[in-house]
Each structure stands twice: as C-alpha cells, then as structure tokens.
Design a protein around this motif. Structure first.
Motif, PDB file in Angstrom:
ATOM      1  N   LEU A  74       0.846  -1.197   0.000  1.00 26.46           N
ATOM      2  CA  LEU A  74       0.000   0.000   0.000  1.00 26.46           C
ATOM      3  C   LEU A  74       0.878   1.242   0.000  1.00 26.46           C
ATOM      4  CD1 LEU A  74      -2.768  -0.950   2.584  1.00 26.46           C
ATOM      5  CD2 LEU A  74      -2.966  -0.833   0.113  1.00 26.46           C
ATOM      6  N   SER A  75       0.462   2.222  -0.785  1.00 26.12           N
ATOM      7  CA  SER A  75       1.174   3.496  -0.841  1.00 26.12           C
ATOM      8  C   SER A  75       0.185   4.565  -1.281  1.00 26.12           C
ATOM      9  CB  SER A  75       2.317   3.412  -1.858  1.00 26.12           C
ATOM     10  OG  SER A  75       2.740   4.715  -2.217  1.00 26.12           O
ATOM     11  N   SER A  76       0.318   5.756  -0.735  1.00 22.16           N
ATOM     12  CA  SER A  76      -0.561   6.858  -1.165  1.00 22.16           C
ATOM     13  C   SER A  76      -0.396   7.109  -2.658  1.00 22.16           C
ATOM     14  CB  SER A  76      -0.229   8.133  -0.395  1.00 22.16           C
ATOM     15  OG  SER A  76      -0.282   7.886   0.990  1.00 22.16           O
ATOM     16  N   ARG A  77       0.776   6.766  -3.193  1.00 24.42           N
ATOM     17  CA  ARG A  77       1.046   7.029  -4.612  1.00 24.42           C
ATOM     18  C   ARG A  77       0.390   5.998  -5.541  1.00 24.42           C
ATOM     19  NH1 ARG A  77       6.269   9.102  -2.385  1.00 24.42           N
ATOM     20  NH2 ARG A  77       6.351  11.280  -3.017  1.00 24.42           N
ATOM     21  N   ASN A  78      -0.147   4.913  -4.992  1.00 27.21           N
ATOM     22  CA  ASN A  78      -0.770   3.905  -5.865  1.00 27.21           C
ATOM     23  C   ASN A  78      -1.953   4.484  -6.639  1.00 27.21           C
ATOM     24  OD1 ASN A  78       1.108   2.138  -4.901  1.00 27.21           O
ATOM     25  ND2 ASN A  78      -0.307   0.916  -3.667  1.00 27.21           N
ATOM     26  N   VAL A  79      -2.557   5.561  -6.138  1.00 24.92           N
ATOM     27  CA  VAL A  79      -3.702   6.155  -6.859  1.00 24.92           C
ATOM     28  C   VAL A  79      -3.275   6.732  -8.207  1.00 24.92           C
ATOM     29  CG1 VAL A  79      -5.032   6.711  -4.776  1.00 24.92           C
ATOM     30  CG2 VAL A  79      -3.491   8.431  -5.733  1.00 24.92           C
ATOM     31  N   TYR A  80      -1.996   6.967  -8.395  1.00 23.02           N
ATOM     32  CA  TYR A  80      -1.519   7.485  -9.691  1.00 23.02           C
ATOM     33  C   TYR A  80      -1.560   6.411 -10.781  1.00 23.02           C
ATOM     34  CZ  TYR A  80       0.962  11.103  -6.857  1.00 23.02           C
ATOM     35  OH  TYR A  80       1.311  12.101  -5.995  1.00 23.02           O
ATOM     36  N   LEU A  81      -1.627   5.132 -10.388  1.00 23.01           N
ATOM     37  CA  LEU A  81      -1.475   4.034 -11.361  1.00 23.01           C
ATOM     38  C   LEU A  81      -2.732   3.867 -12.215  1.00 23.01           C
ATOM     39  CD1 LEU A  81       0.095   1.414  -8.889  1.00 23.01           C
ATOM     40  CD2 LEU A  81       1.321   2.617 -10.723  1.00 23.01           C
ATOM     41  N   SER A  82      -2.560   3.787 -13.525  1.00 22.94           N
ATOM     42  CA  SER A  82      -3.684   3.446 -14.406  1.00 22.94           C
ATOM     43  C   SER A  82      -3.979   1.948 -14.218  1.00 22.94           C
ATOM     44  CB  SER A  82      -3.308   3.708 -15.868  1.00 22.94           C
ATOM     45  OG  SER A  82      -2.321   2.760 -16.258  1.00 22.94           O
ATOM     46  N   LYS A  83      -5.051   1.485 -14.853  1.00 19.48           N
ATOM     47  CA  LYS A  83      -5.426   0.079 -14.705  1.00 19.48           C
ATOM     48  C   LYS A  83      -4.296  -0.855 -15.164  1.00 19.48           C
ATOM     49  CE  LYS A  83      -9.828  -2.189 -15.045  1.00 19.48           C
ATOM     50  NZ  LYS A  83     -11.036  -2.412 -15.806  1.00 19.48           N
ATOM     51  N   ASP A  84      -3.740  -0.515 -16.311  1.00 19.68           N
ATOM     52  CA  ASP A  84      -2.664  -1.330 -16.866  1.00 19.68           C
ATOM     53  C   ASP A  84      -1.419  -1.265 -15.962  1.00 19.68           C
ATOM     54  OD1 ASP A  84      -0.867  -2.546 -18.908  1.00 19.68           O
ATOM     55  OD2 ASP A  84      -0.071  -0.484 -18.955  1.00 19.68           O
ATOM     56  N   GLU A  85      -1.111  -0.059 -15.467  1.00 20.58           N
ATOM     57  CA  GLU A  85       0.060   0.097 -14.593  1.00 20.58           C
ATOM     58  C   GLU A  85      -0.135  -0.646 -13.269  1.00 20.58           C
ATOM     59  OE1 GLU A  85       1.264   4.526 -16.301  1.00 20.58           O
ATOM     60  OE2 GLU A  85       0.171   4.330 -14.411  1.00 20.58           O
ATOM     61  N   ARG A  86      -1.373  -0.662 -12.799  1.00 19.70           N
ATOM     62  CA  ARG A  86      -1.667  -1.374 -11.541  1.00 19.70           C
ATOM     63  C   ARG A  86      -1.303  -2.855 -11.676  1.00 19.70           C
ATOM     64  NH1 ARG A  86      -2.081  -4.049  -8.002  1.00 19.70           N
ATOM     65  NH2 ARG A  86      -3.448  -4.074  -6.175  1.00 19.70           N
ATOM     66  N   VAL A  87      -1.598  -3.435 -12.861  1.00 21.66           N
ATOM     67  CA  VAL A  87      -1.240  -4.838 -13.112  1.00 21.66           C
ATOM     68  C   VAL A  87       0.286  -4.973 -13.146  1.00 21.66           C
ATOM     69  CG1 VAL A  87      -1.374  -6.737 -14.769  1.00 21.66           C
ATOM     70  CG2 VAL A  87      -3.381  -5.270 -14.368  1.00 21.66           C
ATOM     71  N   ARG A  88       0.931  -4.052 -13.876  1.00 25.73           N
ATOM     72  CA  ARG A  88       2.396  -4.126 -14.003  1.00 25.73           C
ATOM     73  C   ARG A  88       3.110  -3.873 -12.669  1.00 25.73           C
ATOM     74  NH1 ARG A  88       2.437   0.187 -18.291  1.00 25.73           N
ATOM     75  NH2 ARG A  88       4.658   0.353 -17.862  1.00 25.73           N
ATOM     76  N   SER A  89       2.434  -3.147 -11.760  1.00 24.72           N
ATOM     77  CA  SER A  89       3.070  -2.837 -10.469  1.00 24.72           C
ATOM     78  C   SER A  89       3.339  -4.109  -9.658  1.00 24.72           C
ATOM     79  CB  SER A  89       2.189  -1.884  -9.664  1.00 24.72           C
ATOM     80  OG  SER A  89       1.016  -2.564  -9.241  1.00 24.72           O
ATOM     81  N   LEU A  90       2.653  -5.187 -10.005  1.00 28.70           N
ATOM     82  CA  LEU A  90       2.876  -6.452  -9.280  1.00 28.70           C
ATOM     83  C   LEU A  90       4.264  -7.020  -9.547  1.00 28.70           C
ATOM     84  CD1 LEU A  90      -0.624  -8.128  -9.652  1.00 28.70           C
ATOM     85  CD2 LEU A  90       0.350  -6.950  -7.676  1.00 28.70           C
ATOM     86  N   ALA A  91       4.965  -6.435 -10.528  1.00 25.10           N
ATOM     87  CA  ALA A  91       6.341  -6.856 -10.815  1.00 25.10           C
ATOM     88  C   ALA A  91       7.203  -6.811  -9.556  1.00 25.10           C
ATOM     89  CB  ALA A  91       6.948  -5.953 -11.890  1.00 25.10           C
TER      90      ALA A  91
END
Ligand code: AMP
Length: 284
Positions: free
Chosen positions: A186-203
C-alpha cells in the motif's frame, strides 16, 4: 469525545504539556495524509502500546525535490480524519507549511551516512528533508515512541541513526509492510497508477517473491540474485529501475555472498509512478 485537530505548534505544545503532566506516554505517527491501511496499522499499534496517540498529517515540502510530485500529492484530509476518528485517535496535528517553515526557518539536519546509497543516490535531498521534519515533530510532540513503516526500509534506518546520533529519547518502532490482497505494498502514490500500470506494479512483489524462493533454494551469489531480480522486473513490465539490490539490512552494504540477515530492496517506475518495496529475510 471527537477528534481534536491542532493546527499550530503552540497548541500542540500546550496539549503535550498537559498530557505529560498527567504522566501519559505519547506515541507519534508521522504521515503525509492520504491515509490507507498501512498508515492505520501504525496508528493501531501506537494506540495499543502508548497512552496517547498523536497522528501528524503534513506533506513536507523539504523532502520533495524540484520536479517531484509535491503539487499533485493526493490530499484527502476529511476522509483521513474520519478514518482516524473511527480508530478513536484523540489528536491530529495538521499544520500549514508556514507553521512548520515560517519565514527565516533555515536550519536543516544532515542525515547520517546510511542515507547516501539507494534512495539517497536517486533522491539526494530527500532524507535531509525527512530528518529535519521528523526531528521537529519529535520535539513538538515529545513522543516516547514514534511509529514508522518498514515499507520505507532505509527511512527507518536513517531516522533511527538520527535518534542515536542526536541522543533523542524517543524509541523508533518499525512496523510491518501492509499489502493489497494481491501483494502490492500500500502506498498513497498507488492512486496514480492506471489500470494497466496497476497490473504491471505487481512486478515488484513477484520479484521479491522470487528473491525469497531463490534464497530458500540455496542461492547465495548476490550478483546472480540481483541480475535475476532486474530481469524479472523488466519481464513483468516496469518502465525503469532505480535499483534492485540485496544488502545487509544493518548497514545497507552489498554482499558478495549472501549472509543473514539479508534484505532485497527495489525502487522502480511503472509509467511515471515511482514505487518502492523490500523483503527482509532474518535467517537462512
Ligand atoms: P507517508 O504518508 O507515505 O509518509 O507514510 C507515513 C508512514 O506510513 C511511514 O512511516 C511509512 O513507512 C508508513 N507506511 C506507508 N505505507 C505503508 C505500508 N504499506 N505498510 C506499512 N507502513 C506504511
């Protein structure tokens, strides 16, 4: 009783004097707001182990460099207060920039050597701002204990070193990383992630999971581990890597051959959003 929101240093200091004269222990949880379950886990722990919890909400400008996200940093003050009131937090300190840095306020703290690598290399002015505001908040709250998240692994080390070096009486308590159900920290900055980026963030969490597995399978070559981590981050769609390293968690020095304890630390961008995460392994 409702939550008390203090805006000035004078109000806070007089509140703290009253608490101290009644022999209360004080727990401080410093935050930049946009509160999520990670922040709230620190708050819950503070409530459990101290008499009076003070949560601070302040987006500290001195820890942001030119071109970083200070102006667009998420602000959800009313929702933050609701979450804190729900946990029965008695007091929030939410000062203005001018209150914390009035005209002429120019003293700054130089952070310890442990601030130099990793985050310090990519955000060279960041930890100076962090230790300056943390020291100011510790002085204002007179906290017996202050609670920080292990998600910002190096930050905890830098703050602990400041407390030791400046002979402060506050105990710094490090709390575990809270994650989404799919593993994203969890991070306050996660709200910046688009749907596609949210998936890629799991890297990041996939890579840390792989690190853990490689260690459990007996891999001890630090260079081999770091190469695999870099490759895995790229394969899973991060846009760029600031660092992906394994190090001694007590010094942040690199290992050639892994010893225990060991920590893997990652900072990478997914789109324009910079994410950090880490995984500590205490023993083999
Ligand atoms: P911030 O508002 O981002 O400055 O964070 C305030 C505090 O919350 C810091 O001590 C962070 O390390 C901690 N924190 C942020 N995210 C998490 C998380 N996912 N789990 C645990 N602590 C966290």
């Amino acid at each position: 009783m409702g939550i008390k929101v203090l805006k000035t240093c004078t109000e806070l200091q007089s509140h703290v004097r009253k608490l101290k004269s009644a022999n209360n222990t004080i727990g401080m949880v410093p935050t930049m707001g946009a509160l999520h379950a990670g922040h709230l886990s620190l708050v819950k722990y503070a409530i459990e182990v101290t008499d009076e919890t003070i949560v601070t909400i302040f987006v500290n400008p001195t820890q942001f460099a030119e071109g970083e996200d200070l102006d667009k940093y998420p602000k959800t003050f009313e929702a933050d207060l609701e979450k804190l009131a729900y946990l029965n937090v008695p007091t929030v300190f939410a000062p203005s920039n001018d209150e914390m840095y009035p005209p002429g306020c120019s003293t700054r703290i130089v952070p310890a050597d442990v601030s130099r690598p990793l985050e310090g290399e990519f955000r060279p002015t960041h930890f100076g701002g962090v230790v300056t505001i943390v020291l100011k908040l510790l002085n204002l709250t007179g906290a017996d204990k202050a609670f920080f998240g292990q998600k910002d692994f190096q930050q905890v080390m830098v703050v602990k070193q400041m407390v030791a070096d400046l002979n402060l009486a506050t105990e710094i308590v490090a709390c575990p990383i809270v994650r989404e159900s799919d593993g994203l920290a969890l991070s306050s900055r996660n709200v910046y992630l688009s749907k596609d980026e949210r998936v890629r963030s799991l890297a990041l969490r996939k890579t840390l999971g792989h690190f853990k597995k490689m260690i459990s399978l007996g891999e001890r070559d630090a260079q081999a581990l770091m190469s695999e981590m870099q490759q895995m981050l790229i394969d899973n769609g991060v846009s760029s890597i600031d660092y992906a390293v394994v190090a001694n968690p007590n010094s942040l020095q690199a290992y050639d051959q892994i010893e225990f304890p060991v920590v893997a630390l990652i900072a990478a961008r997914v789109g324009a959003t910079r994410l950090i995460d880490n995984c500590l392994i205490e023993s083999g």
